[in-house]
Design an enzyme around this catalytic site. Structure first.
Site, short mmCIF file in Angstrom:
data_model
loop_
_atom_site.label_atom_id
_atom_site.label_comp_id
_atom_site.label_asym_id
_atom_site.label_seq_id
_atom_site.Cartn_x
_atom_site.Cartn_y
_atom_site.Cartn_z
N CYS A 92 0.85 -1.19 0.00
CA CYS A 92 0.00 0.00 0.00
C CYS A 92 0.89 1.24 0.00
O CYS A 92 1.80 1.36 0.83
CB CYS A 92 -0.90 -0.01 1.23
SG CYS A 92 -1.94 1.46 1.39
N CYS A 136 -5.21 1.16 6.55
CA CYS A 136 -5.35 2.62 6.47
C CYS A 136 -6.59 3.09 5.72
O CYS A 136 -6.79 4.28 5.55
CB CYS A 136 -4.10 3.23 5.84
SG CYS A 136 -3.96 2.96 4.06
N CYS A 174 0.46 3.20 3.56
CA CYS A 174 0.88 2.69 4.88
C CYS A 174 1.90 1.56 4.81
O CYS A 174 2.32 1.06 5.85
CB CYS A 174 -0.33 2.24 5.68
SG CYS A 174 -1.10 0.73 5.07
N CYS A 201 -8.79 -5.67 -9.41
CA CYS A 201 -8.43 -4.64 -10.38
C CYS A 201 -8.00 -3.41 -9.56
O CYS A 201 -8.83 -2.74 -8.95
CB CYS A 201 -9.66 -4.36 -11.23
SG CYS A 201 -9.42 -3.18 -12.53
#
Length: 131
Positions: free
Chosen positions: A47, A99, A50, A119
């Protein structure tokens, strides 16, 4: 996993405008425009907000949809699925469990072994190549 709780102002200060628009305001990058759509390097996608590990490159496949596609996350607990009825459609949004960053959507039209297609917007991801 400990939740990360920041204000929109804090997120805006740490993300670039495209990352903020997609991750925090639930935007979508244009198809075929993301840097990871055709990416083939071996590694783990984290991510961007985070650093939580989300997808292994081994689960990535070319769906032809214009966004990076994966058939499974590293851990189911890394994702939260939310019913999305925006734009006159019924879809399943996926967000980061740590997050709450908007990542993209999951569809039931992927390849074996799961039959799922996550996706995901490239701008939400950070690829950390394996050595």
């Amino acid at each position: 996993m400990q939740k990360i709780d920041k204000t929109l102002e804090e997120w805006r200060a740490m993300l670039d405008p495209a990352q903020y628009q997609v991750c925090r305001l639930k935007g979508t990058e244009r198809p075929f425009s993301g840097k990871y759509n055709s990416e083939r390097r071996d590694g783990v996608y984290h991510c961007i907000c985070c650093d939580l590990p989300l997808f292994d490159s081994k689960a990535k496949f070319d769906s032809g949809c214009g966004w990076p596609s994966f058939y499974e996350p590293i851990e189911e607990a890394a994702m939260i699925e939310i019913r999305d009825t925006s734009h006159g459609m019924i879809r399943t949004e996926v967000t980061c469990a740590q997050c709450d960053a908007h990542l993209g959507h999951v569809f039931p039209d992927g390849p074996p072994p799961t039959g799922l297609r996550y996706c995901i917007n490239s701008v939400c991801l950070d690829l950390k190549p394996r050595d």
